[in-house]
Design a protein around this motif. Structure first.
Motif, PDB file in Angstrom:
ATOM      1  N   ALA A  48       0.829  -1.390  -0.126  1.00 38.76           N
ATOM      2  CA  ALA A  48      -0.022  -0.412  -0.091  1.00 38.76           C
ATOM      3  C   ALA A  48       1.068   0.961  -0.201  1.00 38.76           C
ATOM      4  O   ALA A  48       0.024   2.285  -1.061  1.00 38.76           O
ATOM      5  N   THR A  49       2.203   1.568   0.719  1.00 36.30           N
ATOM      6  CA  THR A  49       2.991   1.984   1.056  1.00 36.30           C
ATOM      7  C   THR A  49       3.545   2.675  -0.593  1.00 36.30           C
ATOM      8  O   THR A  49       3.224   4.026  -0.939  1.00 36.30           O
ATOM      9  N   VAL A  50       3.882   1.065  -1.306  1.00 43.31           N
ATOM     10  CA  VAL A  50       4.499   2.038  -2.739  1.00 43.31           C
ATOM     11  C   VAL A  50       3.925   3.000  -3.417  1.00 43.31           C
ATOM     12  O   VAL A  50       3.739   3.327  -4.320  1.00 43.31           O
ATOM     13  N   LEU A  51       2.115   2.005  -3.633  1.00 42.16           N
ATOM     14  CA  LEU A  51       1.443   2.010  -4.586  1.00 42.16           C
ATOM     15  C   LEU A  51       0.698   4.016  -3.722  1.00 42.16           C
ATOM     16  O   LEU A  51       0.708   4.734  -4.740  1.00 42.16           O
ATOM     17  N   LYS A  52       0.891   4.331  -3.564  1.00 39.55           N
ATOM     18  CA  LYS A  52       1.090   5.732  -2.477  1.00 39.55           C
ATOM     19  C   LYS A  52       1.722   6.777  -3.153  1.00 39.55           C
ATOM     20  O   LYS A  52       1.714   7.718  -3.063  1.00 39.55           O
ATOM     21  N   VAL A  53       3.242   6.138  -2.706  1.00 38.89           N
ATOM     22  CA  VAL A  53       3.965   7.335  -3.015  1.00 38.89           C
ATOM     23  C   VAL A  53       4.166   7.424  -4.637  1.00 38.89           C
ATOM     24  O   VAL A  53       3.423   6.704  -5.862  1.00 38.89           O
ATOM     25  N   GLY A  54       3.855   8.587  -5.317  1.00 41.36           N
ATOM     26  CA  GLY A  54       4.162   9.555  -7.046  1.00 41.36           C
ATOM     27  C   GLY A  54       2.997   9.967  -7.387  1.00 41.36           C
ATOM     28  O   GLY A  54       2.993  10.777  -7.873  1.00 41.36           O
ATOM     29  N   GLU A  55       2.351  10.234  -5.803  1.00 39.97           N
ATOM     30  CA  GLU A  55       0.914  10.764  -5.548  1.00 39.97           C
ATOM     31  C   GLU A  55       1.654  12.535  -5.251  1.00 39.97           C
ATOM     32  O   GLU A  55       2.152  12.442  -3.909  1.00 39.97           O
ATOM     33  N   SER A  56       1.416  13.280  -6.026  1.00 41.34           N
ATOM     34  CA  SER A  56       2.125  14.462  -5.712  1.00 41.34           C
ATOM     35  C   SER A  56       0.740  15.814  -5.082  1.00 41.34           C
ATOM     36  O   SER A  56       1.425  16.439  -4.647  1.00 41.34           O
ATOM     37  N   THR A  57      -0.883  15.035  -5.093  1.00 41.99           N
ATOM     38  CA  THR A  57      -1.667  16.293  -4.724  1.00 41.99           C
ATOM     39  C   THR A  57      -1.121  15.787  -2.667  1.00 41.99           C
ATOM     40  O   THR A  57      -0.161  15.341  -2.251  1.00 41.99           O
ATOM     41  N   GLN A  58      -1.594  16.875  -2.223  1.00 40.83           N
ATOM     42  CA  GLN A  58      -1.691  17.580  -0.801  1.00 40.83           C
ATOM     43  C   GLN A  58      -2.233  16.113  -0.356  1.00 40.83           C
ATOM     44  O   GLN A  58      -1.939  15.406   0.724  1.00 40.83           O
ATOM     45  N   ILE A  59      -4.086  15.411  -0.738  1.00 37.50           N
ATOM     46  CA  ILE A  59      -4.038  14.212   0.151  1.00 37.50           C
ATOM     47  C   ILE A  59      -3.427  12.882  -0.659  1.00 37.50           C
ATOM     48  O   ILE A  59      -3.388  12.351   0.516  1.00 37.50           O
ATOM     49  N   GLY A  60      -2.794  13.096  -0.978  1.00 36.93           N
ATOM     50  CA  GLY A  60      -1.821  11.902  -1.882  1.00 36.93           C
ATOM     51  C   GLY A  60      -0.585  12.265  -0.318  1.00 36.93           C
ATOM     52  O   GLY A  60      -0.095  10.970  -0.570  1.00 36.93           O
ATOM     53  N   ALA A  61       0.208  13.384  -0.308  1.00 33.43           N
ATOM     54  CA  ALA A  61       0.922  13.223   0.720  1.00 33.43           C
ATOM     55  C   ALA A  61       0.789  12.415   1.779  1.00 33.43           C
ATOM     56  O   ALA A  61       1.759  12.359   2.535  1.00 33.43           O
ATOM     57  N   LEU A  62      -1.030  13.340   2.274  1.00 27.65           N
ATOM     58  CA  LEU A  62      -1.126  12.901   3.880  1.00 27.65           C
ATOM     59  C   LEU A  62      -1.595  11.022   3.867  1.00 27.65           C
ATOM     60  O   LEU A  62      -0.762  10.327   4.448  1.00 27.65           O
ATOM     61  N   ALA A 107      -1.244   1.006  14.215  1.00 29.20           N
ATOM     62  CA  ALA A 107      -0.516   1.049  13.028  1.00 29.20           C
ATOM     63  C   ALA A 107      -2.770   0.950  12.277  1.00 29.20           C
ATOM     64  O   ALA A 107      -2.716   1.873  11.452  1.00 29.20           O
ATOM     65  N   LEU A 108      -3.513   0.547  13.433  1.00 33.06           N
ATOM     66  CA  LEU A 108      -4.888   0.049  12.518  1.00 33.06           C
ATOM     67  C   LEU A 108      -4.688   1.766  12.464  1.00 33.06           C
ATOM     68  O   LEU A 108      -5.746   1.939  11.775  1.00 33.06           O
ATOM     69  N   LEU A 109      -5.065   2.388  13.656  1.00 30.69           N
ATOM     70  CA  LEU A 109      -5.404   3.325  13.439  1.00 30.69           C
ATOM     71  C   LEU A 109      -4.728   4.410  12.823  1.00 30.69           C
ATOM     72  O   LEU A 109      -5.974   4.805  11.613  1.00 30.69           O
ATOM     73  N   ALA A 110      -4.131   4.202  12.322  1.00 31.62           N
ATOM     74  CA  ALA A 110      -3.161   5.371  10.939  1.00 31.62           C
ATOM     75  C   ALA A 110      -3.978   4.160   9.889  1.00 31.62           C
ATOM     76  O   ALA A 110      -4.674   4.730   8.651  1.00 31.62           O
ATOM     77  N   ASN A 111      -4.407   3.423   9.575  1.00 31.69           N
ATOM     78  CA  ASN A 111      -4.564   2.695   8.800  1.00 31.69           C
ATOM     79  C   ASN A 111      -6.219   3.329   8.158  1.00 31.69           C
ATOM     80  O   ASN A 111      -6.582   3.191   7.106  1.00 31.69           O
ATOM     81  N   LEU A 112      -7.510   3.194   9.523  1.00 29.68           N
ATOM     82  CA  LEU A 112      -8.385   3.870   9.831  1.00 29.68           C
ATOM     83  C   LEU A 112      -8.056   5.212   8.989  1.00 29.68           C
ATOM     84  O   LEU A 112      -9.549   5.342   8.577  1.00 29.68           O
ATOM     85  N   ILE A 113      -7.717   6.059   8.626  1.00 28.99           N
ATOM     86  CA  ILE A 113      -7.370   7.532   8.261  1.00 28.99           C
ATOM     87  C   ILE A 113      -7.286   7.463   7.665  1.00 28.99           C
ATOM     88  O   ILE A 113      -7.951   8.138   6.371  1.00 28.99           O
ATOM     89  N   SER A 114      -6.752   6.351   6.987  1.00 30.85           N
ATOM     90  CA  SER A 114      -6.443   6.265   5.609  1.00 30.85           C
ATOM     91  C   SER A 114      -7.813   6.113   4.722  1.00 30.85           C
ATOM     92  O   SER A 114      -8.161   5.698   3.662  1.00 30.85           O
ATOM     93  N   VAL A 115      -7.845   5.132   5.511  1.00 31.52           N
ATOM     94  CA  VAL A 115      -9.633   4.033   4.576  1.00 31.52           C
ATOM     95  C   VAL A 115     -10.690   5.488   4.871  1.00 31.52           C
ATOM     96  O   VAL A 115     -11.699   5.759   3.709  1.00 31.52           O
ATOM     97  N   VAL A 116     -10.667   6.551   6.444  1.00 30.04           N
ATOM     98  CA  VAL A 116     -11.894   7.516   5.612  1.00 30.04           C
ATOM     99  C   VAL A 116     -11.169   8.643   4.549  1.00 30.04           C
ATOM    100  O   VAL A 116     -12.249   9.246   3.752  1.00 30.04           O
ATOM    101  N   MET A 117      -9.675   8.552   4.581  1.00 30.10           N
ATOM    102  CA  MET A 117      -9.296  10.000   3.336  1.00 30.10           C
ATOM    103  C   MET A 117      -9.689   9.362   1.752  1.00 30.10           C
ATOM    104  O   MET A 117     -10.231   9.867   1.274  1.00 30.10           O
ATOM    105  N   LEU A 118     -10.334   8.050   2.389  1.00 27.66           N
ATOM    106  CA  LEU A 118     -10.003   7.471   0.418  1.00 27.66           C
ATOM    107  C   LEU A 118     -11.306   7.734   0.414  1.00 27.66           C
ATOM    108  O   LEU A 118     -11.844   8.353  -1.048  1.00 27.66           O
ATOM    109  N   ILE A 119     -12.190   7.687   1.983  1.00 22.37           N
ATOM    110  CA  ILE A 119     -14.248   7.279   1.396  1.00 22.37           C
ATOM    111  C   ILE A 119     -14.216   8.600   1.302  1.00 22.37           C
ATOM    112  O   ILE A 119     -14.825   9.725  -0.518  1.00 22.37           O
TER     113      ILE A 119
END
Lengths: 127, 578
Positions: A48-62, A107-119
Motif C-alpha cells: 500500500a505504501t509503494v502504491l501511495k508513493v508518487g502522488e503529488s497532491t496534498q491528499i496523496g501526501a497525507l 498502526a490500525l488507527l493510521a490505516n483507518l485514517i487512510s480508509v476514511v481519507m479514501l472515502i
C-alpha cells in the motif's frame, strides 16, 4: 471504473482489515493474535505504501504519511516480538503480547485514517 | 509539493518493480515458514519468520551465507531454488527500470529544470534575465559579467545553453533551455525576485521578444525591459505598452550612419564609449558624399536608404526582387541578380562613391563587395555581416564599415545597462558638433589610452558616498570636482579618470564640466577611467580619513588611541611654541 483505483482501494482496505484482524481479540492472550496474520499485514502495508508513493497532491501526501506511520508501528511490533522470541529469557507472556498488540493497534488507527481519507476523496469526486 | 516533482515522477515509475519485489519476498518467506524443517538434532521444526527473512535477504541479493540456522531439508531446498530465480528476476526488473529511468529524456529534463529552479531560488545577488542567447546574448553576457552582475539565460536551443558553461567568466550564468514565449519560464528564471535588475529580450524572433516584453509588463511591472525589435510594427506595439528600451539594430545603424556622415568625431566617440569591454578606439571614418548604391532592399536596406536620403544623396537600389509599389521612394531601382557585374554596372557603380552590401546573406554580401571593388577600387564599402562565423572573411576583406546587428544591439544594451547617466551623456554627444567630439576624444585618449574606458556614476548621497555627503552638509569648505580625481595615496597625483557629466536634479546635465565646478549634495557625476582609478576613488567617497587627507592634506589618525595621541602632540607643540 478505473482498475488503478480498484487496486489502490483494495490494498488500502486490505491493509486495514488484516491489521484489524490481528489486533482483534484479548490484547493479553497470545493465542488471539496469529503471527501469519501479522506477517500478511506487514506485507500488504508495504505494498500500500509503494502504491501511495508518487502522488503529488496534498491528499496523496497525507495518504503516504499514514502508511509510513503504520509501517513504523508494525515494524516496532515486529522488533518487540523478535526480541521476546530470541533474545529474552521469558516466554511470550501477557506483558509482551499487550506491547505487540498495542503497537499494532496504533498502526490500525493510521490505516483507518487512510480508509476514511479514501472515502472522503471518493465522495468529493463528482463522477 | 512542486518542490520534488521529479522525485515523485521517479517513484511512480518504480511502483511496479517494487511491488513485484515485495510480493516475491512475501511468497518466499511464507513458503520457507510453511515448509517443515529439521533442527540440529533432526527433530521436526519450522522456520521462524525472522530466520526466513534473514535467509532470503542474503540469498535474494546473491550474497549467500549458506543454509541457516540448520541444514535444509530437500523440500526446503526445492522451494529455495524457486525463490532464488524469482527474487533474482525481481531485482533485475527493479535495476533495469532504474537504468532506463536514468536514460529517460523527460525525466532528466525534469530533474534539470528542477535544479535550475533551485539555483535561481538561491540567487540573491543582483542579476539580469537574458532571453535569447545567440550572438548578441553572448556579447551582453560578457558585459553583464564584467559589470559584476549575475545572469540567467534562457534559450530554445539546448546547445547554446551548454555553451554558457564553456565561457570563461567570473560567475557562470544559470542556463535554461526553454521557449521564452512560455511566461512560466520567466517566473522560473526569477522574474518575480527582488534581485532581478532587468529583462533583456534579444531573440531573433520579434514575436518572442514581444511576448517577453508583454509578460514582464504584466507579471512584474517594476522590472525594466529591454527588447530587440526588427520591424516598425513590433516597435510600435512594444511602445504602446511601455517597454523601457527598444533596440532596433537596423534603425540604430541608420542613425549611426547619419551621425557618421554629419559628424564623424561624434560617431567615433559614441561607438568607443558604448564599445564592448576591451575594444579599442577606431580610426576616424567618414562616409563620402555622392552617389550611393544600396544592394538588398530588406529591413536593413530600407533604414540605410532612409538615412542616406536624409543626407540628400543620390541613391540607386539594387535588388533581386522587383520594386515594391506601395510607398515607393523616389530613387533609382535596378532589378537583377545583385552579385552580377552587369547589374552593378547598370546601377552606375563606375561613378558611385559608396556601396552598401546589405542582403540577408553573408556570402552574397561579400561577393557584392568584392565585385564592386574590382570595378571601382575607390568605393567606400559598408558590409552587413549576419553571422559571427563570417568574421574571418569580413576581416580579410577590410570593409570601411562592417554592420553586425548583434553587436549593435549589444552596444545599445550595454550603454543602457552600464549606467543610466551614460545614456544622457550620449544624447549630449549626438547634439554637439564634430570639433567638440574630437576634443573629447583627444582628452580621453591622452588620459586613458585607446581601450574603451570603464564608466561609472558617483552619486553624492549618504548611501553611495557617505564621507563626501557628510562633508558637503557640515563643512564650510566647498569640494571642487577635480578633488574627486585625487589619488588617496598621494594627493598631488591625479587618478586616471575624467569626469564626463554632472547631473543635478532634473536640470540639463553639464557635459565635460570644469574641474573647478563646485559640487553639492545629491549631485551625480559620470566618470570615465580605469578600474584602478575607480577603486581608489571609492576610498575617498566612503572613508572619512581618506577623504580628509585628499581634501585637506591632513593625515588624520584613525581610532580613538591615535586621535588622543595626536591631540596630545598638538598640545605639546602649542606649549613649546608659547
Amino acid at each position: 471504473m478505473n482498475l488503478e483505483k480498484v487496486v489502490f482501494g483494495f490494498f488500502i482496505l486490505l491493509a486495514a482489515t488484516l491489521n484489524f484482524g490481528f489486533v482483534y481479540g484479548d490484547p493479553g492472550d497470545p493465542e488471539h493474535h496469529h503471527v501469519y496474520e501479522f506477517f500478511a499485514a506487514i506485507v500488504v502495508n508495504f505494498i500500500a505504501t509503494v502504491l501511495k508513493v508518487g502522488e503529488s497532491t496534498q491528499i496523496g501526501a497525507l495518504h503516504l504519511a499514514t502508511s509510513l506511520v503504520a509501517i513504523l508501528q508494525l515494524c516496532a511490533a515486529a522488533i518487540v516480538w523478535f526480541w521476546v522470541a530470541y533474545e529474552s529469557q521469558d516466554a511470550l507472556g501477557v506483558r509482551h503480547t499487550v506491547a505487540i498488540v498495542s503497537l499494532a493497534a496504533g498502526a490500525l488507527l493510521a490505516n483507518l485514517i487512510s480508509v476514511v481519507m479514501l472515502i472522503i476523496e471518493t465522495t468529493l469526486q463528482r463522477r | 509539493m512542486t518542490m520534488s516533482t521529479p522525485l515523485f515522477l521517479f517513484a511512480r515509475q518504480l511502483r511496479a518493480p517494487l511491488i513485484v519485489l515485495i510480493a516475491v519476498y512475501a511468497i518466499g518467506i511464507l513458503g520457507l515458514v510453511l515448509i517443515p524443517a529439521r533442527d540440529s538434532s533432526g527433530n521436526a521444526a519450522s522456520m521462524s519468520f525472522f530466520h526466513a527473512f534473514y535467509f532470503l535477504s542474503y540469498t535474494a541479493t546473491t550474497i549467500g551465507y549458506g543454509e541457516l540456522p540448520n541444514a535444509f531439508t530437500d523440500a526446503q531446498r526445492l522451494w529455495v531454488t524457486v525463490v532464488i530465480y524469482m527474487s533474482v528476476l525481481g531485482w533485475a526488473y527493479l535495476i533495469a527500470t532504474l537504468i532506463s529511468l536514468l536514460h529517460d529524456r523527460a525525466l532528466t529534463e525534469a530533474i534539470k529544470a528542477e535544479r535550475v529552479r533551485r539555483e535561481v531560488r538561491r540567487l540573491h545577488e543582483p542579476f539580469f534575465i537574458v532571453c535569447g542567447f545567440g550572438e548578441t546574448g553572448t556579447l551582453i553576457h560578457h558585459a553583464i559579467d564584467h559589470a559584476g552582475y549575475r545572469c540567467v539565460a534562457v534559450d530554445v536551443d539546448p546547445a547554446r545553453v551548454v555553451e554558457i558553461d564553456l565561457a570563461h567568466l567570473k560567475a557562470t550564468a544559470i542556463g535554461i533551455s526553454a521557449d521564452v514565449r512560455n511566461p512560466g519560464i520567466l517566473i522560473d528564471a526569477g522574474l518575480k525576485k527582488p534581485a532581478c535588475q532587468g529583462v533583456l529580450a534579444l531573440t531573433n524572433d520579434d514575436h518572442a521578444n514581444l511576448a517577453v516584453a508583454l509578460a514582464v509588463r504584466l507579471l512584474n511591472p517594476a522590472v525594466p525591459v529591454l527588447a530587440r525589435s526588427q520591424s516598425p510594427a513590433t516597435t510600435a506595439t512594444m511602445q504602446a505598452f511601455g517597454t523601457d528600451h527598444i533596440v532596433n539594430p537596423f534603425a540604430t545603424f541608420g542613425a549611426y550612419l547619419s551621425l557618421a556622415m554629419q559628424s564623424p568625431g561624434s560617431y567615433r566617440l559614441l561607438s568607443w564609449l558604448t564599445g564592448l569591454p576591451g575594444t579599442t578606439l577606431d580610426a576616424e571614418t567618414c562616409p563620402p558624399r555622392g552617389r550611393w548604391i544600396v544592394c538588398g532592399y530588406g529591413q536593413f536596406g530600407r533604414e540605410v536608404v532612409d538615412s542616406l536620403r536624409r543626407e540628400v544623396m543620390p541613391i540607386c537600389i539594387v535588388d533581386a526582387a522587383p520594386a515594391p509599389d506601395a510607398g515607393w521612394p523616389t530613387a533609382e531601382y535596378v532589378c537583377g541578380p545583385v552579385t552580377d557585374r552587369g547589374t552593378l554596372l547598370s546601377a552606375g557603380i563606375a561613378d558611385a562613391v559608396g556601396i552598401v552590401a546589405g542582403t540577408g546573406d553573408d556570402v552574397t554580401n561579400l561577393a557584392i563587395a568584392i565585385t564592386a571593388r574590382t570595378i571601382n577600387p575607390r568605393l567606400y564599402v559598408i558590409l552587413r555581416q549576419r553571422l559571427r562565423a563570417s568574421q574571418p572573411l569580413t576581416d580579410a576583406y577590410d570593409a570601411d564599415i562592417v554592420m553586425v546587428a548583434s553587436e549593435i544591439v549589444a552596444h545599445e544594451c550595454i550603454a543602457v545597462l552600464r549606467t543610466p547617466l551614460l545614456a544622457r551623456y550620449l544624447a549630449v554627444v549626438r547634439s554637439r558638433d564634430d570639433a567638440w567630439a574630437d576634443a573629447v576624444v583627444a582628452r580621453l585618449e591622452g588620459c586613458l589610452g585607446t581601450v574603451t574606458p570603464e564608466l561609472w556614476t558617483v552619486r553624492l548621497t549618504d548611501k553611495e558616498a557617505p564621507a563626501i555627503a557628510t562633508w558637503l552638509r557640515t563643512e564650510a569648505a566647498k569640494i571642487r570636482l577635480s578633488e574627486l580625481s585625487r589619488d588617496p595615496s598621494d594627493r598631488d597625483a591625479t587618478l586616471d579618470c575624467v569626469p564626463l557629466l554632472v547631473a543635478r536634479d532634473q536640470a540639463d546635465p553639464l557635459a565635460m564640466p570644469d574641474p573647478a565646478f563646485e559640487l553639492a549634495c545629491d549631485d551625480a557625476v559620470l566618470f570615465a577611467g580605469t578600474l584602478a582609478a575607480r577603486n581608489a576613488q571609492a576610498q575617498t567617497l566612503v572613508n572619512i580619513n581618506v577623504r580628509d587627507y585628499v581634501l585637506s592634506g591632513r593625515e588624520v589618525p584613525g581610532g580613538h588611541v591615535w586621535e588622543w595621541l595626536a591631540n596630545r602632540r598638538d598640545r605639546r607643540g602649542l606649549a613649546v611654541h608659547t
